[in-house]
Enzyme design. Structure first.
Site, PDB file in Angstrom:
ATOM      1  N   TYR A  60      -3.076  -1.307 -13.603  1.00 33.21           N
ATOM      2  CA  TYR A  60      -1.824  -1.999 -13.318  1.00 33.21           C
ATOM      3  C   TYR A  60      -0.703  -0.982 -13.165  1.00 33.21           C
ATOM      4  O   TYR A  60      -0.781   0.130 -13.682  1.00 33.21           O
ATOM      5  CB  TYR A  60      -1.504  -3.034 -14.399  1.00 33.21           C
ATOM      6  CG  TYR A  60      -1.363  -2.473 -15.790  1.00 33.21           C
ATOM      7  CD1 TYR A  60      -0.116  -2.114 -16.291  1.00 33.21           C
ATOM      8  CD2 TYR A  60      -2.478  -2.285 -16.598  1.00 33.21           C
ATOM      9  CE1 TYR A  60       0.011  -1.588 -17.570  1.00 33.21           C
ATOM     10  CE2 TYR A  60      -2.360  -1.757 -17.873  1.00 33.21           C
ATOM     11  CZ  TYR A  60      -1.112  -1.409 -18.347  1.00 33.21           C
ATOM     12  OH  TYR A  60      -0.992  -0.887 -19.612  1.00 33.21           O
ATOM     13  N   LYS A  81       0.849  -1.202   0.000  1.00 30.41           N
ATOM     14  CA  LYS A  81       0.000   0.000   0.000  1.00 30.41           C
ATOM     15  C   LYS A  81       0.877   1.242   0.000  1.00 30.41           C
ATOM     16  O   LYS A  81       1.830   1.347   0.763  1.00 30.41           O
ATOM     17  CB  LYS A  81      -0.922   0.017   1.211  1.00 30.41           C
ATOM     18  CG  LYS A  81      -1.818   1.264   1.277  1.00 30.41           C
ATOM     19  CD  LYS A  81      -2.887   1.158   2.336  1.00 30.41           C
ATOM     20  CE  LYS A  81      -2.334   1.361   3.716  1.00 30.41           C
ATOM     21  NZ  LYS A  81      -3.385   1.490   4.745  1.00 30.41           N
ATOM     22  N   SER A 141      -2.885   2.654 -17.468  1.00 31.32           N
ATOM     23  CA  SER A 141      -2.110   2.188 -16.326  1.00 31.32           C
ATOM     24  C   SER A 141      -1.894   3.326 -15.345  1.00 31.32           C
ATOM     25  O   SER A 141      -2.427   4.422 -15.502  1.00 31.32           O
ATOM     26  CB  SER A 141      -0.754   1.610 -16.749  1.00 31.32           C
ATOM     27  OG  SER A 141       0.031   2.629 -17.335  1.00 31.32           O
TER      28      SER A 141
END
Length: 123
Positions: free
Chosen positions: A58, A9, A25
């Site tokens: 991603y 995170k 992305s």
């Protein structure tokens, strides 16, 4: 049985730009990716703290040390420069593995200038 557990995170990442004319992305400073163990192409869940939107995309590396957090392609419609984001990745584990797991997390200062808090982050 497997459970999905938080792996990595990055909290309070400030969006440096939003480029709509791109394949898609989220570009992340490569040093920050390494700190939390994010890999090129890894699926991430993005929470936009500023506008409340959540989406999946991603991760791709931006130049190391650039402090870049760049929304690209369709993701660029989910926020704008200056928005604060939470970037999360997850891993599948057995419940036994999950009990001992500690995610790698970092919290960034204003303008992604430095890491102000970390837990289990890589060196």
């Amino acid at each position: 049985m497997l459970v999905q557990i938080l792996k990595s995170k990055i909290l309070r990442a400030e969006t440096t730009d939003a480029i709509k004319d791109y394949e898609g992305s989220l570009a992340i400073d490569e040093l920050l990716m390494k700190k939390v163990g994010l890999m090129y192409g890894e699926k991430i869940l993005v929470g936009n703290i500023t506008n409340g939107k959540r989406f999946e995309t991603y991760a791709i590396p931006a130049p190391a040390g650039s402090k870049t957090i760049s929304l690209r392609g369709a993701a660029a419609h989910m926020g704008q420069k200056g928005d604060l984001l939470v970037l999360m990745s997850f891993a599948m584990m057995t419940p036994e593995e999950a009990k001992a797991w500690v995610p790698s997390t970092i919290t960034l200062a204003e303008h992604n200038s430095k890491i102000i808090k970390s837990q289990n982050a890589l060196q």
